[in-house]
Design a protein around this motif. Structure first.
Motif, mmCIF file in Angstrom:
data_model
loop_
_atom_site.group_PDB
_atom_site.id
_atom_site.type_symbol
_atom_site.label_atom_id
_atom_site.label_comp_id
_atom_site.label_asym_id
_atom_site.label_seq_id
_atom_site.Cartn_x
_atom_site.Cartn_y
_atom_site.Cartn_z
ATOM 1 N N PRO A 30 10.895 0.940 -18.494
ATOM 2 C CA PRO A 30 10.685 2.744 -18.101
ATOM 3 C C PRO A 30 10.551 2.923 -16.559
ATOM 4 O O PRO A 30 10.050 2.241 -16.382
ATOM 5 C CB PRO A 30 9.273 3.176 -19.042
ATOM 6 N N ASP A 31 11.352 4.152 -16.392
ATOM 7 C CA ASP A 31 11.090 4.201 -14.911
ATOM 8 C C ASP A 31 9.392 4.401 -14.618
ATOM 9 O O ASP A 31 8.308 5.218 -15.066
ATOM 10 C CB ASP A 31 11.768 5.714 -14.853
ATOM 11 N N ILE A 32 9.576 4.114 -13.106
ATOM 12 C CA ILE A 32 8.440 3.921 -12.779
ATOM 13 C C ILE A 32 8.384 4.737 -10.962
ATOM 14 O O ILE A 32 8.858 4.069 -10.943
ATOM 15 C CB ILE A 32 7.405 2.333 -12.032
ATOM 16 N N THR A 33 6.603 4.979 -11.017
ATOM 17 C CA THR A 33 6.569 5.418 -9.465
ATOM 18 C C THR A 33 5.168 5.311 -9.655
ATOM 19 O O THR A 33 4.344 5.166 -10.419
ATOM 20 C CB THR A 33 6.667 7.212 -10.032
ATOM 21 N N LEU A 34 4.627 4.788 -8.076
ATOM 22 C CA LEU A 34 3.796 3.868 -7.681
ATOM 23 C C LEU A 34 3.648 4.848 -6.376
ATOM 24 O O LEU A 34 4.287 4.025 -5.521
ATOM 25 C CB LEU A 34 3.088 2.766 -8.308
ATOM 26 N N GLY A 35 2.198 4.789 -6.103
ATOM 27 C CA GLY A 35 1.502 4.783 -4.635
ATOM 28 C C GLY A 35 0.612 4.315 -3.982
ATOM 29 O O GLY A 35 0.019 3.291 -4.866
ATOM 30 N N PRO A 36 0.699 4.461 -2.956
ATOM 31 C CA PRO A 36 -0.444 3.454 -2.504
ATOM 32 C C PRO A 36 -1.943 3.432 -3.285
ATOM 33 O O PRO A 36 -2.193 5.185 -3.683
ATOM 34 C CB PRO A 36 -1.043 3.849 -1.216
ATOM 35 N N GLY A 37 -2.505 2.481 -3.760
ATOM 36 C CA GLY A 37 -3.955 2.226 -4.335
ATOM 37 C C GLY A 37 -3.649 2.859 -5.634
ATOM 38 O O GLY A 37 -5.085 2.645 -6.431
ATOM 39 N N GLU A 38 -2.678 3.301 -6.536
ATOM 40 C CA GLU A 38 -2.525 3.588 -7.754
ATOM 41 C C GLU A 38 -2.388 1.889 -8.658
ATOM 42 O O GLU A 38 -1.913 1.027 -8.007
ATOM 43 C CB GLU A 38 -1.549 4.191 -8.563
ATOM 44 N N THR A 39 -2.563 2.833 -9.855
ATOM 45 C CA THR A 39 -2.916 0.926 -10.808
ATOM 46 C C THR A 39 -1.634 1.368 -11.823
ATOM 47 O O THR A 39 -1.723 2.365 -12.583
ATOM 48 C CB THR A 39 -4.146 0.560 -10.789
ATOM 49 N N ALA A 77 -3.147 -14.549 -4.120
ATOM 50 C CA ALA A 77 -3.137 -13.213 -3.555
ATOM 51 C C ALA A 77 -3.439 -12.042 -2.761
ATOM 52 O O ALA A 77 -3.093 -11.230 -2.590
ATOM 53 C CB ALA A 77 -2.528 -12.612 -5.435
ATOM 54 N N LEU A 78 -4.935 -12.753 -2.854
ATOM 55 C CA LEU A 78 -5.214 -11.615 -2.037
ATOM 56 C C LEU A 78 -5.673 -12.089 -0.914
ATOM 57 O O LEU A 78 -5.511 -11.137 0.007
ATOM 58 C CB LEU A 78 -6.940 -11.255 -2.895
ATOM 59 N N HIS A 79 -5.743 -13.374 -0.204
ATOM 60 C CA HIS A 79 -5.612 -13.644 0.816
ATOM 61 C C HIS A 79 -4.223 -12.767 1.754
ATOM 62 O O HIS A 79 -4.471 -12.860 3.144
ATOM 63 C CB HIS A 79 -5.101 -15.471 0.983
ATOM 64 N N ALA A 80 -2.785 -13.052 1.098
ATOM 65 C CA ALA A 80 -1.947 -12.298 1.677
ATOM 66 C C ALA A 80 -2.456 -11.240 1.996
ATOM 67 O O ALA A 80 -1.231 -10.104 3.129
ATOM 68 C CB ALA A 80 -0.785 -12.479 0.959
ATOM 69 N N ARG A 81 -3.571 -10.134 1.649
ATOM 70 C CA ARG A 81 -3.673 -9.122 2.114
ATOM 71 C C ARG A 81 -2.466 -7.588 1.344
ATOM 72 O O ARG A 81 -1.757 -7.374 2.632
ATOM 73 C CB ARG A 81 -3.669 -8.825 3.315
ATOM 74 N N PRO A 82 -1.962 -8.047 0.848
ATOM 75 C CA PRO A 82 -0.936 -7.334 -0.121
ATOM 76 C C PRO A 82 -1.064 -5.988 -0.162
ATOM 77 O O PRO A 82 -2.511 -5.535 -0.401
ATOM 78 C CB PRO A 82 -0.465 -7.709 -1.412
ATOM 79 N N ARG A 83 0.374 -4.928 0.027
ATOM 80 C CA ARG A 83 -0.100 -2.891 -0.409
ATOM 81 C C ARG A 83 0.059 -2.748 -1.305
ATOM 82 O O ARG A 83 -0.193 -1.822 -2.509
ATOM 83 C CB ARG A 83 0.766 -2.682 0.264
ATOM 84 N N LEU A 84 0.540 -3.831 -2.267
ATOM 85 C CA LEU A 84 0.569 -4.161 -3.571
ATOM 86 C C LEU A 84 0.840 -5.439 -4.523
ATOM 87 O O LEU A 84 1.303 -6.903 -4.200
ATOM 88 C CB LEU A 84 2.449 -3.706 -4.228
ATOM 89 N N ALA A 139 -11.864 -3.913 -6.934
ATOM 90 C CA ALA A 139 -11.972 -3.905 -5.745
ATOM 91 C C ALA A 139 -11.379 -3.546 -4.964
ATOM 92 O O ALA A 139 -11.412 -2.523 -3.664
ATOM 93 C CB ALA A 139 -12.990 -5.026 -5.894
ATOM 94 N N ARG A 140 -10.331 -4.350 -4.586
ATOM 95 C CA ARG A 140 -8.856 -4.438 -3.955
ATOM 96 C C ARG A 140 -8.323 -2.942 -4.251
ATOM 97 O O ARG A 140 -7.616 -2.109 -3.413
ATOM 98 C CB ARG A 140 -8.213 -5.157 -4.346
ATOM 99 N N ALA A 141 -8.332 -2.714 -5.451
ATOM 100 C CA ALA A 141 -7.772 -0.894 -5.745
ATOM 101 C C ALA A 141 -7.981 0.154 -5.318
ATOM 102 O O ALA A 141 -7.374 0.727 -4.518
ATOM 103 C CB ALA A 141 -6.697 -1.459 -7.686
ATOM 104 N N LYS A 142 -9.372 -0.054 -4.868
ATOM 105 C CA LYS A 142 -9.882 0.944 -4.607
ATOM 106 C C LYS A 142 -10.304 0.978 -2.823
ATOM 107 O O LYS A 142 -9.606 1.804 -2.686
ATOM 108 C CB LYS A 142 -11.728 0.552 -4.494
ATOM 109 N N ALA A 143 -9.876 -0.431 -2.391
ATOM 110 C CA ALA A 143 -9.684 0.209 -1.512
ATOM 111 C C ALA A 143 -8.321 -0.098 -0.780
ATOM 112 O O ALA A 143 -8.048 -0.309 0.271
ATOM 113 C CB ALA A 143 -9.645 -1.781 -0.977
ATOM 114 N N GLY A 144 -7.606 0.268 -1.434
ATOM 115 C CA GLY A 144 -5.926 1.132 -1.241
ATOM 116 C C GLY A 144 -4.446 0.257 -1.486
ATOM 117 O O GLY A 144 -3.492 0.507 -1.646
#
Lengths: 553, 553
Positions: free
Chosen positions: B364-373, B491-498, B522-527
């Protein structure tokens, strides 16, 4: 050389008869070869001399020609027998050695065992053992038989022909071979072992790359890792090219030694003919025998270049074989039925180099039918307590008794029949569900196996997949984590232990299933004392009482 | 069973054919130098019988030795050329194997082995091509030339000796063809047995601790002993054929040589007057012929000895061909480290269809912006993992478009896109490196913060060597939940945007699942944007949106 000789001794111990037979046949092959060629040369030359002298009619042709045929056929048969015997004996020894290595690996201290990487163990049991076949086949038997053949040929030539011819052949062969072997052996020792190591590194790295490929791609590490794999192959190639050069140089030098021996026999022999000391036929005997003895040198250069690899493997093997043998077997100590199933008295655990103990002063007693939950955060030593109770780990202080007898007094098999530990990471093996359960109870009937599955809430799960014949992939592939966990628990039930030790038994199970499984276990083993390293409320709730371990770190 | 291709090896060796031909030509010349050596010996001994000597003893010895040196030198050079050719073939194949496994991904399909099989193919199995290239190929060239030259020389001296060669020689190839077929089958069976033994060992080694705890160590060792014995029997079957064939050839050769010797002896004595081109045969010619006789058969025997090298190489070539023909699921980009993709974070997909084996998965089509889950839900096997792989550029979509930061996700953007990603796979594989290196992966720096956020810092601290501990490949030494949290830390160590997380809470107990969920949120809340594939409704409910995968494509 000592590790090599040690392995060879080990081989001789188990295959003495076959190896002796093989050694004798190797010698026979070399001697018959020398006799065949020597006799043929003598026969032809003597026949020529007789023909020239007009004495052809009185020359005995039948005995030498019969002898030539006998030697030709005998040598062929002896070689076939020698090859079959030595290879069969060697392969038998190696198969036994593989089994022995696996047995040693299975007797490693518990924490080493669970942390060992498979590829290292695999290399030990496959590649290293394979490297050892050269010890009898290309090193000790050919050198031994070669030396003996040279000694005997020397004596016979001295007797039949002349000391000078015999000595020239012996000295050139032995000195030449010794010099070449010493040179090549010294030159190849390091690279040969390094090449073997690089090869094993290559394999392990490639395995890592293939298994962790997706992770490596996402982290941008793929080309770097592929480069590292490639580099270990390049290193091995460089080393092998050097080894090959050394091997070929040694081979050429040995061929030259053989040519020199024959040339010397020709020169000295015919010189003695000119001075009237020898007949041409006896000079030919020396030349042709020298030509035949070139056979003793042929296997040497390969042995020289393989020496380092063999030594590395033998060294590693020696290190493994030196570790403690399998735990002692013996009769179980008479259990004291009145005593607690498990009694721990002021147990303490202090890790090497750590300032504070992980725990200390831990005491507990567990009666039949009782369930105790050990609680405490990760790292407080719950798992270690279970391992100590299972006799696979040692406390630094305190005492542990099983059925009234000190744990240390229990022989391995009796201990396993009394105590079963289900560790956090129980592994399943490839095969069927039945195969996995049979590890615990080889003789159990289907009803017993199915009952154990039902107790762990698995009956319905597997009914749809072929029941006991449901296939299970390597390492439990094809099952979810929770299913694999419950199969491991069912396996433990089949042992019917007096003491059951469960390390976080319901990890990966939802609450309802977890409660059902814990109840099922208790119902299946009403007489067993059960100690749980618990980290979930449901596990604590299923216990009669709980004991908190407070972390000291 | 696929039908056997005409010559699977020829395709592999085509690039080095000229070098192999050069090596073969030199080997032929070296072999023919024996004619000179034999001539020197015959001239010297013949001269002692019938003066005047063509060569004095010293001259004979010198010619013999000098020619021997030349022969050894040619052998050295020829062997070097053959070695380099074989090294090149094997190195190229290894590089190709590595490039495909790394670049195009693992082979998919039935009957294709896993990582272990690839490592075995690239490791020890490819090495089996070397004996074929360095031994079999030159031996074949020598068979084509040397016996014919010796036959011609023999005919020119004595037609009877030529006739003996002519009759006994062709029997050898006929016999070899018969043996060859049996040898190849036996070789293939043995190679399969080696594979089975390795797979079994890898599986059993991983479960050693369980075997011990279940008291099944004796059964383990017995089972393995049976398997090892099986391998020995199969190897002996291969060797028996090889030994038998070389014995029969040796027998032919021995009979041939003995017939030549006896015939020549009788002619010298005058008992036989036929077989020559008029006039009695000279002693020199007789000795010459006698020395040539074994060399007539030797190339044929060498070829037979190398026959199972060919059989082994053919078996490897077929396995290689199967590997090459296997379907692959190539990904995007190179998997190299890259600077993050410029532009504001944005992920959109339109009409993406993914192929997995025979099935096509519609995303299904996906659209995702910063901090979205976002949660991807759906039944097991619906393609959630496949979808995550496509979003990471690990799979090439069959149709549709994935846009990242406003650009199309393709080969040119995939590596840069992945530099923004965190990746948490379902089944962790740890590289053979320290825990620190396994967590750091792409990003240098201190891993303590990431371990802390993943709630696993105290577990790591309790390990014997802390972050320097080397873990087993699937994290042995840690519990399943702990291993999962280490992959979260990575996964967290790489400080990913997604962050793409595949079933991050499956198989975890509630407490561990809560830790993992909290760390992700917590990370999602941080963007950080977050996509999880999950069955866990509680986790799915925490996401901004959920889409269901599966249903009609």
């Amino acid at each position: 050389m000592r590790p090599l000789i040690r392995i060879f001794r080990l081989m001789v111990q188990s295959q003495r008869k076959a190896l002796l037979q093989g050694a004798a046949l190797s010698l026979v092959v070399l001697l018959m070869g020398a006799a065949l060629l020597g006799l043929s040369g003598w026969f032809i030359t003597a026949a020529a001399a007789a023909g020239l002298a007009g004495a052809g009619a009185t020359f005995d042709v039948f005995r030498p020609s019969a002898m030539v045929r006998f030697l030709a056929l005998g040598r062929t048969a002896a070689r076939y027998g020698e090859r079959l015997t030595t290879h069969d004996a060697t392969l038998r020894v190696l198969a036994a050695l593989r089994v022995r290595l696996l047995a040693r690996a299975a007797a490693l201290p518990f924490d080493e065992m669970i942390r060992a990487r498979r590829s290292a163990g695999l290399n030990r049991i496959t590649a290293d053992v394979d490297a050892l076949d050269g010890i009898p086949l290309r090193l000790i038997l050919p050198i031994g038989a070669g030396l003996a053949a040279h000694g005997l040929v020397f004596a016979v030539l001295w007797w039949l022909s002349d000391l000078r011819v015999a000595a020239a052949i012996l000295v050139i062969h032995l000195l030449g071979a010794a010099a070449v072997m010493a040179w090549a052996g010294a030159r190849a020792a390091g690279p040969s072992a390094d090449a073997e190591r690089a090869g094993q590194t290559y394999r392990a790295r490639l395995l890592d790359l293939v298994r962790a490929r997706a992770d490596l791609v996402v982290h941008g590490r793929l080309p770097a890792e592929a480069g590292a794999v490639h580099a270990s192959d390049a290193e091995r190639r460089t080393l092998q090219a050097g080894l090959d050069r050394t091997g070929r140089r040694a081979g050429a030098a040995l061929a030259l030694v053989a040519s020199a021996a024959a040339a010397a026999a020709l020169w000295i022999g015919l010189g003695l003919v000119e001075s009237g000391t020898l007949t041409p036929a006896l000079a030919a005997l020396g030349v042709f025998t020298a030509l035949a003895l070139a056979e003793t040198l042929a296997p040497m250069h390969r042995a020289a270049t393989e020496l380092g690899r063999m030594r590395l493997a033998a060294d590693r093997m020696g290190a493994v074989l030196d570790t403690a043998a399998a735990p002692a077997e013996g009769p179980a100590p008479a259990p004291d039925r009145a005593a607690p199933v498990l009694a721990l008295d002021r147990l303490a655990l202090q890790r090497l180099g750590a300032a504070a103990p992980v725990f200390e002063g831990l005491s507990l007693a567990l009666a039949p039918g009782e369930v105790l939950a050990l609680t405490g955060p990760s790292g407080s030593g719950k798992s270690t307590v279970l391992q100590i109770a299972a006799g696979v780990s040692q406390a630094s202080a305190g005492r542990a008794h099983l059925l009234g007898q000190p744990l240390a007094d229990w022989p391995e098999q009796a201990l396993r029949d009394t105590v079963t530990l289900v560790p956090q990471r129980a592994s399943l093996v490839a095969g069927t569900l039945r195969d996995n359960l049979a590890l615990a109870a080889p003789d159990a009937d289907d009803a017993t196996l199915l009952a154990a599955l039902d107790a762990c809430a698995l009956g319905a799960t597997f009914a749809a997949r072929g029941g006991l014949e449901a296939p299970i992939g390597p390492g439990g592939a094809g099952l979810s984590g929770g299913e694999a966990r419950r199969v491991a628990l069912a396996r433990a039930l089949l042992r019917r232990p007096a003491l059951l030790l469960l390390d976080e038994p319901t990890e990966g199970l939802d609450r309802a299933t977890a409660a059902a499984v814990l109840a099922g276990i208790r119902a299946a083993l009403p007489e067993a004392a059960i100690l749980i390293a618990a980290h979930r409320a449901v596990e604590i709730a299923a216990a009669d009482r709980s004991l908190a371990m407070t972390s000291m770190t | 069973m696929p039908r056997r291709k005409p010559d699977p090896i020829a395709r592999l060796t085509a690039p080095v054919r000229p070098a192999l031909n050069r090596a073969a030509a030199l080997a032929v010349v070296a072999n023919l130098l024996w004619l000179v050596q034999a001539g020197a010996v015959a001239a010297a001994i013949g001269g002692a019988l019938v003066p005047p000597a063509l060569l004095s003893p010293a001259e004979g010895a010198l010619v013999f030795l000098a020619t021997g040196a030349l022969r050894a030198g040619l052998g050295y050079v020829s062997g070097g050329i053959a070695f380099r050719a074989s090294d090149r073939v094997i190195a190229d194949l290894r590089a190709r194997l590595l490039a495909r496994e790394a670049g195009e991904g693992p082979a998919t399909g039935v009957g294709i082995g896993g990582a272990g099989a690839v490592a075995a193919l690239a490791g020890e199995k490819l090495d089996l091509l070397a004996p074929y290239l360095t031994r079999y190929a030159p031996a074949r060239a020598r068979v084509a030339v040397v016996p014919l030259v010796i036959l011609a020389v023999a005919f020119s001296a004595s037609w009877a000796v030529g006739l003996i060669f002519l009759i006994s020689g062709p029997l050898i190839p006929v016999f070899m063809a018969l043996v060859g077929m049996a040898a190849q089958d036996a070789s293939e069976r043995q190679m399969r047995e080696v594979g089975t033994l390795n797979d079994l060992l890898a599986d059993r080694l991983a479960a050693l601790a369980d075997f011990r705890l279940l008291g099944a160590r004796p059964a383990l060792i017995e089972g393995f002993a049976a398997q090892a014995e099986d391998l020995r029997a199969r190897t002996m079957a291969v060797l028996r054929i090889a030994f038998l064939s070389s014995t029969v050839l040796e027998l032919f050769a021995a009979i041939g040589v003995a017939m030549v010797a006896v015939f020549l002896g009788f002619s010298l004595l005058g008992a036989i007057s036929f077989g020559t081109w008029g006039g009695p045969i000279s002693p020199m010619a007789v000795i010459f012929l006698l020395m040539l006789a074994p060399e007539f058969y030797q190339p044929l025997r060498d070829l037979a000895a190398a026959w199972h090298d060919r059989a082994a190489a053919a078996a490897v070539a077929e396995e290689l061909a199967a590997w090459e023909d296997a379907a692959r699921a190539p990904g995007l980009g190179t998997g190299a480290a890259a600077a993050p993709l410029p532009g504001g974070f944005a992920l959109t997909t339109r009409g993406v269809r993914l192929r997995r084996g025979e099935t096509v998965i519609a995303l299904p089509d996906i659209t995702l912006g910063p901090g979205e889950t976002l949660a991807l839900t759906g039944p097991s096997g619906a393609g959630k993992t496949t979808a995550l792989m496509a979003l990471a550029g690990l799979l090439r979509p069959e149709a549709g478009e994935i846009r990242v930061n406003g650009q199309e996700l393709d080969d040119s953007t995939a590596d840069a896109w992945r530099a923004e990603l965190g990746w948490m796979p379902q089944a962790p594989h740890f590289l053979d490196a320290t825990l620190r290196d396994n967590v750091a992966m792409s990003a240098e720096g201190d891993v303590a913060a990431a371990l802390e956020q993943a709630g696993v810092a105290h577990v790591v601290a309790a390990l014997p060597e802390g972050v320097e501990t080397r873990l087993g490949e699937t994290g042995a030494g840690l519990s399943g939940g702990e291993a999962r949290r280490v992959t979260l830390a990575r996964a967290l160590h790489a400080r990913p945007r997604l962050l793409l997380a595949d079933e991050p809470t499956a198989d975890l107990d509630a407490e561990t699942a809560r830790i993992v969920t909290q760390a992700l949120m917590a990370r999602a809340k941080a963007g950080m944007a977050l996509i999880v594939s999950t069955h866990d409704e509680r986790l799915a409910d925490l996401m901004d949106r959920a889409i269901k995968i599966g249903g009609a494509p």
